[in-house]
Design a protein around this motif. Structure first.
Motif, PDB file in Angstrom:
ATOM      1  N   LEU A  14       0.820  -1.211   0.000  1.00  0.00           N
ATOM      2  CA  LEU A  14       0.000   0.000   0.000  1.00  0.00           C
ATOM      3  C   LEU A  14       0.854   1.261   0.000  1.00  0.00           C
ATOM      4  CD1 LEU A  14      -2.995  -1.121   2.239  1.00  0.00           C
ATOM      5  CD2 LEU A  14      -2.739  -1.211  -0.254  1.00  0.00           C
ATOM      6  N   TYR A  15       2.048   1.201   0.593  1.00  0.00           N
ATOM      7  CA  TYR A  15       2.969   2.340   0.496  1.00  0.00           C
ATOM      8  C   TYR A  15       3.400   2.536  -0.957  1.00  0.00           C
ATOM      9  CZ  TYR A  15       7.178   5.180   0.745  1.00  0.00           C
ATOM     10  OH  TYR A  15       8.118   6.160   0.523  1.00  0.00           O
ATOM     11  N   VAL A  21       0.704   6.599  -7.109  1.00  0.00           N
ATOM     12  CA  VAL A  21      -0.396   7.522  -7.365  1.00  0.00           C
ATOM     13  C   VAL A  21       0.001   8.967  -7.050  1.00  0.00           C
ATOM     14  CG1 VAL A  21      -2.739   8.170  -6.649  1.00  0.00           C
ATOM     15  CG2 VAL A  21      -2.171   5.760  -7.031  1.00  0.00           C
ATOM     16  N   ASP A  22       0.667   9.170  -5.917  1.00  0.00           N
ATOM     17  CA  ASP A  22       0.930  10.532  -5.436  1.00  0.00           C
ATOM     18  C   ASP A  22       2.309  11.090  -5.765  1.00  0.00           C
ATOM     19  OD1 ASP A  22      -1.595  10.402  -4.325  1.00  0.00           O
ATOM     20  OD2 ASP A  22      -0.884   9.979  -2.303  1.00  0.00           O
ATOM     21  N   ASN A  23       3.296  10.220  -6.020  1.00  0.00           N
ATOM     22  CA  ASN A  23       4.680  10.687  -6.199  1.00  0.00           C
ATOM     23  C   ASN A  23       5.325  10.190  -7.490  1.00  0.00           C
ATOM     24  OD1 ASN A  23       4.481  11.825  -3.612  1.00  0.00           O
ATOM     25  ND2 ASN A  23       5.238   9.976  -2.639  1.00  0.00           N
ATOM     26  N   MET A  24       4.522   9.845  -8.468  1.00  0.00           N
ATOM     27  CA  MET A  24       5.048   9.357  -9.754  1.00  0.00           C
ATOM     28  C   MET A  24       5.978   8.158  -9.582  1.00  0.00           C
ATOM     29  SD  MET A  24       5.630  12.932 -11.817  1.00  0.00           S
ATOM     30  CE  MET A  24       6.416  13.823 -10.495  1.00  0.00           C
ATOM     31  N   GLY A  25       5.681   7.322  -8.590  1.00  0.00           N
ATOM     32  CA  GLY A  25       6.463   6.115  -8.386  1.00  0.00           C
ATOM     33  C   GLY A  25       7.755   6.300  -7.625  1.00  0.00           C
ATOM     34  N   ARG A  26       7.974   7.489  -7.087  1.00  0.00           N
ATOM     35  CA  ARG A  26       9.201   7.743  -6.325  1.00  0.00           C
ATOM     36  C   ARG A  26       8.979   7.370  -4.865  1.00  0.00           C
ATOM     37  NH1 ARG A  26       9.595  13.756  -8.558  1.00  0.00           N
ATOM     38  NH2 ARG A  26       7.633  13.626  -7.450  1.00  0.00           N
ATOM     39  N   LEU A  27       9.973   6.736  -4.265  1.00  0.00           N
ATOM     40  CA  LEU A  27       9.898   6.235  -2.897  1.00  0.00           C
ATOM     41  C   LEU A  27      10.951   6.906  -2.030  1.00  0.00           C
ATOM     42  CD1 LEU A  27       9.949   2.437  -3.847  1.00  0.00           C
ATOM     43  CD2 LEU A  27       7.926   3.886  -3.590  1.00  0.00           C
ATOM     44  N   LYS A  80      -1.157  -7.124 -12.421  1.00  0.00           N
ATOM     45  CA  LYS A  80      -1.449  -7.997 -11.282  1.00  0.00           C
ATOM     46  C   LYS A  80      -1.178  -7.281  -9.955  1.00  0.00           C
ATOM     47  CE  LYS A  80      -0.622 -12.576  -9.389  1.00  0.00           C
ATOM     48  NZ  LYS A  80       0.076 -13.836  -9.495  1.00  0.00           N
ATOM     49  N   ALA A  81      -0.116  -6.502  -9.884  1.00  0.00           N
ATOM     50  CA  ALA A  81       0.190  -5.751  -8.667  1.00  0.00           C
ATOM     51  C   ALA A  81      -0.886  -4.700  -8.401  1.00  0.00           C
ATOM     52  CB  ALA A  81       1.565  -5.097  -8.764  1.00  0.00           C
ATOM     53  N   TRP A  82      -1.364  -4.037  -9.469  1.00  0.00           N
ATOM     54  CA  TRP A  82      -2.449  -3.060  -9.308  1.00  0.00           C
ATOM     55  C   TRP A  82      -3.699  -3.740  -8.764  1.00  0.00           C
ATOM     56  CZ3 TRP A  82      -1.945   1.812  -8.694  1.00  0.00           C
ATOM     57  CH2 TRP A  82      -0.949   2.528  -9.357  1.00  0.00           C
ATOM     58  N   GLU A  83      -4.020  -4.917  -9.274  1.00  0.00           N
ATOM     59  CA  GLU A  83      -5.197  -5.655  -8.806  1.00  0.00           C
ATOM     60  C   GLU A  83      -5.038  -6.033  -7.335  1.00  0.00           C
ATOM     61  OE1 GLU A  83      -5.654  -8.975 -11.483  1.00  0.00           O
ATOM     62  OE2 GLU A  83      -5.824  -7.642 -13.210  1.00  0.00           O
TER      63      GLU A  83
END
Length: 103
Positions: A14-15, A21-27, A80-83
């Motif tokens: 979920l992180y 969604v919020d950071n363009m995939g940046r962690l 699959k990860a999105w699902e």
């Protein structure tokens, strides 16, 4: 049938979804621990996600652009990860609503 996710797996999934969604995939590396990284590596090997570390020059540039946030990694999801993330976001929401109703 899929095995249920552990608490650690659900948390990092979920992180990652939130960051996509919020950071363009940046962690932010400071928000992940060795368990999270091991889970992510397993998912990468299984073909569920792709992720990696940003180059130092990208980290420095993003820090200036992002108001001090220190993005250190990136992530991409397969369908699959999105699902899986959607299913677990719904499950978590249902748990939170049940707690609220119990008050």
């Amino acid at each position: 049938m899929e095995q249920p996710l552990s608490k650690d797996e659900e948390s990092i999934l979920l992180y990652l979804e939130t960051c996509l969604v919020d950071n363009m995939g940046r962690l932010e590396g400071k928000r992940m621990n060795t368990i999270d990284l091991a889970i992510m590596e397993g998912w990468r090997r299984a073909g569920l996600i792709d992720y990696g570390r940003l180059l130092f020059k990208q980290i420095e540039k993003l820090r200036k652009m992002a108001g001090g946030r220190e993005y250190t990694h990136w992530v991409l999801f397969t369908d699959k990860a999105w699902e899986l993330a959607h299913r677990h976001r719904k499950i978590k929401s249902e748990r939170m609503i049940a707690k609220l109703k119990a008050l």
